[in-house]
Design a protein around this motif. Structure first.
Motif, mmCIF file in Angstrom:
data_model
loop_
_atom_site.group_PDB
_atom_site.id
_atom_site.type_symbol
_atom_site.label_atom_id
_atom_site.label_comp_id
_atom_site.label_asym_id
_atom_site.label_seq_id
_atom_site.Cartn_x
_atom_site.Cartn_y
_atom_site.Cartn_z
ATOM 1 N N THR A 285 0.835 -1.206 0.000
ATOM 2 C CA THR A 285 0.000 0.000 0.000
ATOM 3 C C THR A 285 0.864 1.247 0.000
ATOM 4 O O THR A 285 0.590 2.214 -0.727
ATOM 5 N N ARG A 286 1.939 1.227 0.776
ATOM 6 C CA ARG A 286 2.817 2.402 0.849
ATOM 7 C C ARG A 286 3.619 2.624 -0.417
ATOM 8 O O ARG A 286 4.170 3.710 -0.620
ATOM 9 N N GLU A 287 3.707 1.616 -1.267
ATOM 10 C CA GLU A 287 4.334 1.830 -2.573
ATOM 11 C C GLU A 287 3.540 2.828 -3.405
ATOM 12 O O GLU A 287 4.098 3.500 -4.279
ATOM 13 N N VAL A 288 2.247 2.935 -3.119
ATOM 14 C CA VAL A 288 1.380 3.845 -3.866
ATOM 15 C C VAL A 288 1.020 5.077 -3.039
ATOM 16 O O VAL A 288 1.014 6.197 -3.548
ATOM 17 N N PHE A 289 0.733 4.860 -1.750
ATOM 18 C CA PHE A 289 0.340 5.971 -0.874
ATOM 19 C C PHE A 289 1.077 5.815 0.447
ATOM 20 O O PHE A 289 0.771 4.923 1.240
ATOM 21 N N GLU A 290 2.047 6.686 0.670
ATOM 22 C CA GLU A 290 2.978 6.515 1.773
ATOM 23 C C GLU A 290 2.299 6.572 3.147
ATOM 24 O O GLU A 290 2.603 5.758 4.026
ATOM 25 N N ASN A 291 1.405 7.513 3.332
ATOM 26 C CA ASN A 291 0.816 7.687 4.668
ATOM 27 C C ASN A 291 -0.339 6.709 4.876
ATOM 28 O O ASN A 291 -1.509 7.087 4.966
ATOM 29 N N SER A 292 0.002 5.444 4.952
ATOM 30 C CA SER A 292 -0.971 4.365 5.106
ATOM 31 C C SER A 292 -0.639 3.552 6.350
ATOM 32 O O SER A 292 0.533 3.402 6.711
ATOM 33 N N ILE A 293 -1.683 3.011 6.979
ATOM 34 C CA ILE A 293 -1.501 2.141 8.137
ATOM 35 C C ILE A 293 -2.445 0.951 8.019
ATOM 36 O O ILE A 293 -3.421 0.982 7.265
ATOM 37 N N LEU A 294 -2.138 -0.088 8.769
ATOM 38 C CA LEU A 294 -3.012 -1.252 8.849
ATOM 39 C C LEU A 294 -4.093 -1.013 9.892
ATOM 40 O O LEU A 294 -3.846 -0.387 10.926
ATOM 41 N N SER A 295 -5.291 -1.526 9.646
ATOM 42 C CA SER A 295 -6.278 -1.585 10.727
ATOM 43 C C SER A 295 -5.902 -2.772 11.610
ATOM 44 O O SER A 295 -5.791 -3.902 11.140
ATOM 45 N N VAL A 296 -5.690 -2.500 12.872
ATOM 46 C CA VAL A 296 -5.279 -3.506 13.857
ATOM 47 C C VAL A 296 -6.300 -3.499 14.977
ATOM 48 O O VAL A 296 -6.557 -2.454 15.590
ATOM 49 N N GLU A 297 -6.882 -4.644 15.258
ATOM 50 C CA GLU A 297 -7.960 -4.715 16.230
ATOM 51 C C GLU A 297 -7.494 -4.286 17.617
ATOM 52 O O GLU A 297 -6.444 -4.695 18.096
ATOM 53 N N GLY A 298 -8.293 -3.424 18.216
ATOM 54 C CA GLY A 298 -7.977 -2.884 19.527
ATOM 55 C C GLY A 298 -7.256 -1.561 19.484
ATOM 56 O O GLY A 298 -7.199 -0.847 20.493
ATOM 57 N N GLU A 299 -6.715 -1.186 18.326
ATOM 58 C CA GLU A 299 -6.012 0.089 18.222
ATOM 59 C C GLU A 299 -6.993 1.214 17.907
ATOM 60 O O GLU A 299 -7.964 1.031 17.182
ATOM 61 N N THR A 300 -6.706 2.380 18.469
ATOM 62 C CA THR A 300 -7.535 3.562 18.244
ATOM 63 C C THR A 300 -6.737 4.600 17.461
ATOM 64 O O THR A 300 -5.592 4.907 17.819
ATOM 65 N N ILE A 301 -7.354 5.111 16.421
ATOM 66 C CA ILE A 301 -6.747 6.173 15.602
ATOM 67 C C ILE A 301 -7.432 7.477 15.990
ATOM 68 O O ILE A 301 -8.644 7.608 15.876
ATOM 69 N N SER A 302 -6.656 8.439 16.454
ATOM 70 C CA SER A 302 -7.204 9.714 16.915
ATOM 71 C C SER A 302 -6.838 10.836 15.951
ATOM 72 O O SER A 302 -5.690 10.938 15.518
ATOM 73 N N LEU A 303 -7.833 11.656 15.626
ATOM 74 C CA LEU A 303 -7.617 12.812 14.778
ATOM 75 C C LEU A 303 -7.570 14.058 15.650
ATOM 76 O O LEU A 303 -8.510 14.352 16.384
ATOM 77 N N SER A 304 -6.475 14.781 15.593
ATOM 78 C CA SER A 304 -6.344 15.998 16.388
ATOM 79 C C SER A 304 -7.041 17.154 15.683
ATOM 80 O O SER A 304 -7.238 17.151 14.475
ATOM 81 N N ASP A 305 -7.400 18.162 16.478
ATOM 82 C CA ASP A 305 -8.005 19.356 15.889
ATOM 83 C C ASP A 305 -7.084 20.565 16.018
ATOM 84 O O ASP A 305 -7.486 21.660 15.738
#
Length: 305
Positions: A285-305
């Motif tokens: 995925t990062r070969e095409v779009f660098e800022n990519s992550i895996l969805s990993v169960e139990g992990e929380t992705i937070s968006l800052s404001d």
């Protein structure tokens, strides 16, 4: 104000290697949303200490079992926990019949009311709106009717510069400043110039959920510029013929959509059970779009404001 996405399930049709069916828990401010509800979702909610009774809106993308078979159990658990507030469920045609039939033949009468909203899978719709947030659906290209969901904060008010604010300023004047207005007295004399007492508003954040779908650039206008995009990547890149046959996407295709939509971050998921090691997924995925992550169960992705 929080804007947190917790991954509850990340696998596709079959649970495997400790990975479960698709489900996500999204907390935006005082709102708590469930997106898809595969088998075992209520157990994952308990494990990750999500407050089940705070969920008032559930969004089901489509009626393949790995995206909704946990719903009936969750509905009944809410009943056993003495829920009284309405539950709003958004899903494709047939979902209401499925739930009502199960309640009928189990002779179950819930303590609360379910409001069903049938999605229109061929067009975009406004599903929910309040003073701070709006949620819309948009079409996805899958073997059966399927919808994506966009969660988007509305523009926020100006912030007050507390250091500059007069000590005894009236609340009515504060409200005017937050609206971006200058404040005048009854004779028309300027009391407070807005730019001297306010700061720019906090950033409005957005999240787009693209469940099962073929590679389809028609979704790009709907997700343009979002802060976080979830896009399925069921297969590695070399399996693109199989992805096309099954109406799914590959790692490279998810990355390409993210790049064309100019999103800030991509999270992939819905992994096929044929893969145990997910390292190649993020590498490709990062070969095409660098800022990519895996969805990993139990992990929380937070968006800052």
């Amino acid at each position: 104000m929080p804007f947190n996405l917790t991954i509850l399930g990340s696998n596709s049709a079959t649970p495997a290697y400790g990975r479960h069916h698709t489900a996500q828990y999204l907390n935006i401010g005082s709102h708590h949303f469930l997106i898809d509800c595969g088998e075992g979702t209520q157990e994952r909610l308990n494990i990750y200490k999500a407050k089940v009774q705070r969920i008032h809106h559930i969004f089901i993308s489509h009626l393949h079992g790995d995206h909704y078979l946990g719903l009936m159990g969750l509905i009944y658990t809410m009943h056993l926990l003495k829920r009284t507030k309405d539950l709003n469920i958004y899903g494709q045609k047939g979902l209401k019949e499925i739930i009502v039939t199960q309640l009928k033949y189990s002779d179950s009468r819930l303590n609360y009311k379910i409001n069903f909203r049938e999605l229109q899978p061929k067009k975009s719709e406004l599903l929910f709106e309040d003073d701070t947030l709006e949620i819309t659906s948009f079409p996805l290209n899958h073997r059966i009717p399927c919808s994506g969901f966009l969660f988007k904060e509305k523009p926020k008010p100006l912030r007050l510069s507390k250091e500059n604010l007069p000590e005894n300023i009236a609340l009515a004047h504060i409200a005017l400043l937050k609206k971006g207005e200058d404040v005048f007295d009854e004779e028309g004399n300027l009391l407070y110039k807005n730019k001297e007492y306010t700061l720019p508003p906090r950033r409005s954040r957005s999240y787009a959920f693209c469940s099962d779908t073929l590679y389809d650039e028609s979704i790009v206008p709907h997700i343009k510029g979002v802060d976080l995009l979830y896009h399925e990547a069921t297969f590695l890149a070399d399996k693109y013929p199989w992805a096309e046959l099954t109406f799914h996407s590959t790692t490279h295709q998810a990355g390409e959509i993210a790049k064309k939509a100019e999103v800030k971050q991509l999270v992939i998921g819905h992994y096929s059970a044929r893969y145990k090691d997910l390292t190649p997924f993020i590498t490709e995925t990062r070969e095409v779009f660098e800022n990519s992550i895996l969805s990993v169960e139990g992990e929380t992705i937070s968006l800052s404001d």
